[in-house]
Each structure stands twice: as C-alpha cells, then as structure tokens.
Design a protein around this motif. Sequence first.
Motif, mmCIF file in Angstrom:
data_model
loop_
_atom_site.group_PDB
_atom_site.id
_atom_site.type_symbol
_atom_site.label_atom_id
_atom_site.label_comp_id
_atom_site.label_asym_id
_atom_site.label_seq_id
_atom_site.Cartn_x
_atom_site.Cartn_y
_atom_site.Cartn_z
ATOM 1 N N ARG A 158 36.127 23.769 10.471
ATOM 2 C CA ARG A 158 37.845 23.651 10.959
ATOM 3 C C ARG A 158 38.095 23.444 12.089
ATOM 4 O O ARG A 158 39.092 22.725 12.450
ATOM 5 N N ARG B 293 30.154 23.355 2.801
ATOM 6 C CA ARG B 293 31.545 24.176 3.934
ATOM 7 C C ARG B 293 31.309 22.819 5.256
ATOM 8 O O ARG B 293 30.116 22.104 5.362
ATOM 9 N N SER C 64 35.283 27.382 8.993
ATOM 10 C CA SER C 64 34.942 27.122 8.127
ATOM 11 C C SER C 64 35.443 26.659 7.240
ATOM 12 O O SER C 64 36.664 27.399 7.248
ATOM 13 N N ARG C 65 35.667 25.864 5.778
ATOM 14 C CA ARG C 65 36.497 25.220 5.021
ATOM 15 C C ARG C 65 34.690 24.738 3.819
ATOM 16 O O ARG C 65 34.295 24.316 4.381
ATOM 17 N N GLU D 176 38.490 29.071 3.002
ATOM 18 C CA GLU D 176 38.844 29.300 4.288
ATOM 19 C C GLU D 176 38.489 30.577 5.398
ATOM 20 O O GLU D 176 39.343 30.766 5.235
ATOM 21 N N TYR E 189 38.899 24.181 -4.249
ATOM 22 C CA TYR E 189 38.346 24.247 -3.046
ATOM 23 C C TYR E 189 38.174 26.446 -3.577
ATOM 24 O O TYR E 189 38.817 26.731 -3.976
#
Length: 244
Positions: A24, A21, A10-11, A6, A3
Amino acid sequence: MTYLGEGWDSRAELVDGWVERRPRRPEAVPQLLRESVVMPWLAPQLPLPVPVPVVISEEPLAVRHELVPGDELTTFNAAQGRQLGEFLRALHAVPIAQAEQRGVGRMTLPVQRFRDEVRVPGGEALLARIDGLPADTLVHGDLGPEHVLGSDGVLTGVIDFGDLHVGDAAIDLAWALNSTPPEFADALAETYGVTGELRERVLIWHQLGPWHEVLYGNDIGDPQVAAEGLQGVRDRLRIGVSPG
C-alpha cells in the motif's frame, strides 16, 4: 477476485484461490520481498501454518500464497493459549544468524519522532526504559488477534510476517499477555515459560504499541487515527493494561 482486507502495509485479495498481496506504500515493498525469501525457509520450522509468498510481479510488486485457514480470533481458550505458546517457542528458537543471512534486520525504533509527536505525561520515562532491551531473538513483531487465526476452538495459522525482525522476544507476548482472557494468557505463559523479568519487558512493549499508531496517523494525514493512538498511549501509561 475477492477483497480480503488490508493493513498498514499491504492489501490482500483472493484471486483464483490464492491470496494476492500488494504493497500500500513504498516502505512495504522491501517487506514483501523479504517475506518471499524468508518464509519458505522459516515455515517448516513452525508448528502452525503460515504464508509462504511467491513473487508473481516485480513491477508493480505482487506476491501470492496459499490461503491460511481460519478467522481472526474473537473467542479464546486455554488450548489456543498453549498452541500460541508452542508456536512462539519454536519461532524464538530459530537461529538469528540464519535469518539475518536471508535479509532479516533488527528493529530501529523512531525514538526521536516519539519524543516530537507523542507528548504525554510519563512518556519520557517509558522511552528511557527502552534502552538496554535485548535484541537477540527472531520475532513476528506484530502479533495480535487479526494475525492469529483460529477455527472451532483451535488455532489454525499465523499471518502477516512483514514486521519479522531480530529483537526482543517480549514484543510477541505484549498483546497475548495483556489483552486476552486469563484462561488463554495463563496457558500461553505456562507453555512458553514466561518469567517475571520477561513480563516486565512485555509490559513495556504493550505500553509502547499505540505510539506507532500516532505516527502512522500522522504519516497518512489522518487525525482520527492519530487521536485514537494518542488515547491508547494515555490509557496504557495510566493503567498498564489494554483499554479493551
């Protein structure tokens, strides 16, 4: 899979050495798709590394790009200011007609929502100053310390071009001239060629920044985010500089 972080749209995760990416929220889907079209064209015109995403899945949408080196800026110096000034000069010199051909649009501010949801003394006067601001430059649109990367005292890249649009060049200078140490800000201003009239527009965008946070907090149903945005609105209207 690691991870990375974010934002509002987007994450990001590190997958097999690539940044992956995913949006979200539905509104972010067109942004990621547009980046995959615009950035391969734009990247060679810029003096710092930027993401060049490639779509790897359309449903659900996912893009991947090489990891842009560096970390979020926490210390600032004049050399970095000059680098960012050169970067913005290059970005702002890109022909907007060619950007628009690739799907880059113009900013539409949610002025009525601002009036309805951000009610503070002096707010209407600020909104009135928005009318007549130029919209003739390709801008990053969300430039801040989390999107400007550095390492060992120099800048190493700029990320997150989801808010790229044709608008007012002053928006890209709002954070850099109002929320950074003088050594950095002064070097950037000299390199870029900031004028007095441009500084006045920069302040408008700086003061307007937290208004978006209020609306975002309302959209996601988070009263704390909205309250923090509202306090930022009050602070910037009162003193004209970032509260910290």
